[in-house]
Design a protein around this motif. Structure first.
Motif, PDB file in Angstrom:
ATOM      1  N   ASN A   1      -8.115   4.836   4.350  1.00  0.00           N
ATOM      2  CA  ASN A   1      -8.242   3.881   3.240  1.00  0.00           C
ATOM      3  C   ASN A   1      -7.610   2.528   3.516  1.00  0.00           C
ATOM      4  O   ASN A   1      -7.544   1.681   2.631  1.00  0.00           O
ATOM      5  CB  ASN A   1      -7.662   4.482   1.951  1.00  0.00           C
ATOM      6  N   SER A   2      -7.097   2.319   4.733  1.00  0.00           N
ATOM      7  CA  SER A   2      -6.400   1.061   5.022  1.00  0.00           C
ATOM      8  C   SER A   2      -6.455   0.785   6.531  1.00  0.00           C
ATOM      9  O   SER A   2      -6.754   1.681   7.321  1.00  0.00           O
ATOM     10  CB  SER A   2      -4.938   1.152   4.573  1.00  0.00           C
TER      11      SER A   2
ATOM     12  N   ARG B   1       0.884  -1.174   0.000  1.00  0.00           N
ATOM     13  CA  ARG B   1       0.000   0.000   0.000  1.00  0.00           C
ATOM     14  C   ARG B   1       0.925   1.228   0.000  1.00  0.00           C
ATOM     15  O   ARG B   1       1.429   1.621   1.047  1.00  0.00           O
ATOM     16  CB  ARG B   1      -0.891   0.012   1.243  1.00  0.00           C
TER      17      ARG B   1
END
Length: 504
Positions: free
Chosen positions: A149-150, A142
């Protein structure tokens, strides 16, 4: 080199009475693929009373890129880390512990990732030994990870690569003044909010994180509930200062509820805790749930953890013990239905389920919902509503390298079968089936030499449980076709031999 005379990375290591345990870390630093003139290691001896200082001084005398600072004992890693940053010359800083170690290409890969993505922070994949490390975060690379978002919040230890100018610009330092549990949480969560870019490097295990068996490392002692949960509140304060009420804040709060609170009030961990200490922890958890968390925090948990939070909020410690005794028997059970060779790999089909002791974990139909069945009646059905989690239940197949601890998620296809329970037509349990093809020419980037154990990992309704499967893959060289050891057959041979001996 980024600049003439400026190391690419400074590794900062607080050290206290580590003795021979330091040798593994030191050896891993000396084996780094990053040239010795491109990084430095700064060991800060925190007033050790054994031979640690002598060992470190000898190491520094033999290797110019290793430096040692000696200070009076501070009793905690925070001050040594801060001093290490103050003395660091590197473009980036990595915080390591004296009983952990690096993979050989770790610093080179971490730095390359940082430069390629202009990252303020790089989180390298970790392998854990006797202590948990994030799993979902490291499912894939990532390169622009955020808290939104994670699952970045799952990694709050300081064992990461930080741009040194970023730390200095924002005054990011560890809290000093006595023993401060979770001292890295407040720093790391602040850093995530401030970072212009954070990258997660998941295709190479960079850092091996260890819980020493002798439990002498400085943070291994039993926590004081009042000060520990004061540190939790400090981390929550950082979240609240950087978010608005709503789904993101709830999700971030949920991380501390799950990991620092509910994890201590369930299963074997609760059962092994002294009664008086447990009462203190339960009271601190109750106060934080009531004072700090919106309903969506516990509401977003899977049903088992919702039940623990429900009981904790009501102060029902006796019921928490009842639930813990039942949960202590939860385990994943798996079987290999079939395996066959294909080219450089193997195709494997696996079946697995969760069981409580010898009985499958069950669900009761209730007005169109799947309700988790627990050994108590006093929990509201809406708390135990498992419908969404049953739909999202997952079976992962994981290959674990025995020699290094590297774990690789294997792409698979899976399905979940609902089996009618033995207690009536309104109850069911779940059997998960998955098929994966393991290509040993590509697995782990082709770095496959050694032994690979196959595991099944079930994630459902609040549990993530592994079960070891009886297949071992042995690669003589990187990328080579594996030799397969079917341990079921080995056991059958042993059992037959024992049977023949008994008959004699």
């Amino acid at each position: 080199m980024a600049e003439v005379g400026v190391p690419k990375v400074s590794v900062v290591v607080p050290a206290y009475n580590c003795g021979p345990h330091i040798e593994k870390l030191a050896g891993s630093l000396l084996r780094q693929s990053l040239p010795a003139d491109e990084f430095e290691a700064i060991f800060v001896d925190d007033g050790s009373t054994d031979d640690t200082a002598k060992r470190l001084d000898q190491l520094a005398a033999e290797h110019p890129h290793i430096r040692v600072l000696h200070i009076e004992n501070s009793g905690w890693p925070s001050r040594p880390r801060n001093l290490g940053v103050d003395h660091a010359r590197g473009e980036y800083v990595f915080f390591a512990d004296d009983d952990d170690w690096f993979a050989e290409e770790a610093l080179e890969r971490l730095y390359a990732c940082a430069k390629a993505n202009d990252a303020d922070i790089v989180v390298g994949k970790m392998a854990g030994y006797g202590r948990p490390v994030p799993r979902e975060l490291f499912r894939k690379n990532r390169f622009d990870a955020t808290l939104g978002n994670s699952p970045l919040v799952d990694s709050l230890t300081c064992h990461k690569l930080f741009r040194r100018s970023f730390l200095d610009e924002h005054g990011l330092r560890f809290p000093e003044g006595g023993k401060r549990r979770l001292e890295d949480h407040s720093l790391v969560i602040r850093a995530y909010f401030l970072s212009r870019r954070t990258s997660v490097l998941s295709d190479y295990v960079c850092y091996h994180h260890v819980q020493r068996g002798d439990a002498r490392n400085v943070t291994a002692g039993k926590l004081d509930p009042a000060s520990y949960y004061a540190s939790v509140r400090e981390a929550l304060d950082v979240v609240d200062a950087n978010t608005e009420p709503g789904p993101l804040r709830d999700r971030l709060h949920r991380r501390w509820l799950r990991n620092e609170m509910l994890s201590r009030l369930r299963g074997k961990r609760l059962l092994n805790a002294p009664d008086a200490w447990l009462e203190e922890v339960a009271l601190e958890v109750q106060k934080i749930i009531q004072d700090r968390f919106a309903p969506g925090v516990a509401g977003g948990l899977p049903p088992l953890l919702r039940a623990v939070a429900y009981l904790a909020e009501q102060g029902r410690v006796a019921d928490l013990r009842r639930l813990a005794r039942w949960e202590a028997g939860i385990a994943a059970h798996g079987t290999v239905d079939e395996y066959r060779r294909v080219d450089h790999g193997v195709t494997v089909t696996v079946a697995a389920e969760l069981r409580a002791a010898d009985q499958p974990v069950g669900f009761r139909a209730d007005d169109g919902r799947d309700v988790l069945m627990l050994p108590m009646e006093e929990v509201a059905p809406e708390v135990l509503d498992a419908t969404a989690q049953v739909r999202k239940a997952r079976l992962d197949l994981v290959a674990r390298h025995r020699e290094t601890g590297t774990e690789i998620f294997l792409p698979n296809t899976f399905q979940t079968e609902r089996i009618t329970g033995t207690t009536g037509a309104d109850t069911v349990h779940l059997v998960h089936r998955a098929t994966a093809t393991i290509d040993f020419a590509a697995l782990n980037g082709g770095r496959t030499r050694g032994s690979w154990q196959l595991k099944a990992r079930i994630t459902n309704v609040g549990w993530t449980e592994d079960t070891r499967l009886p297949l071992l893959f042995i690669c003589r060289a990187d990328g080579s076709r594996p030799r397969i050891r079917d341990e079921r057959k080995l056991w059958n041979r042993v059992r037959s031999a024992v049977g023949r001996r008994i008959k004699r």
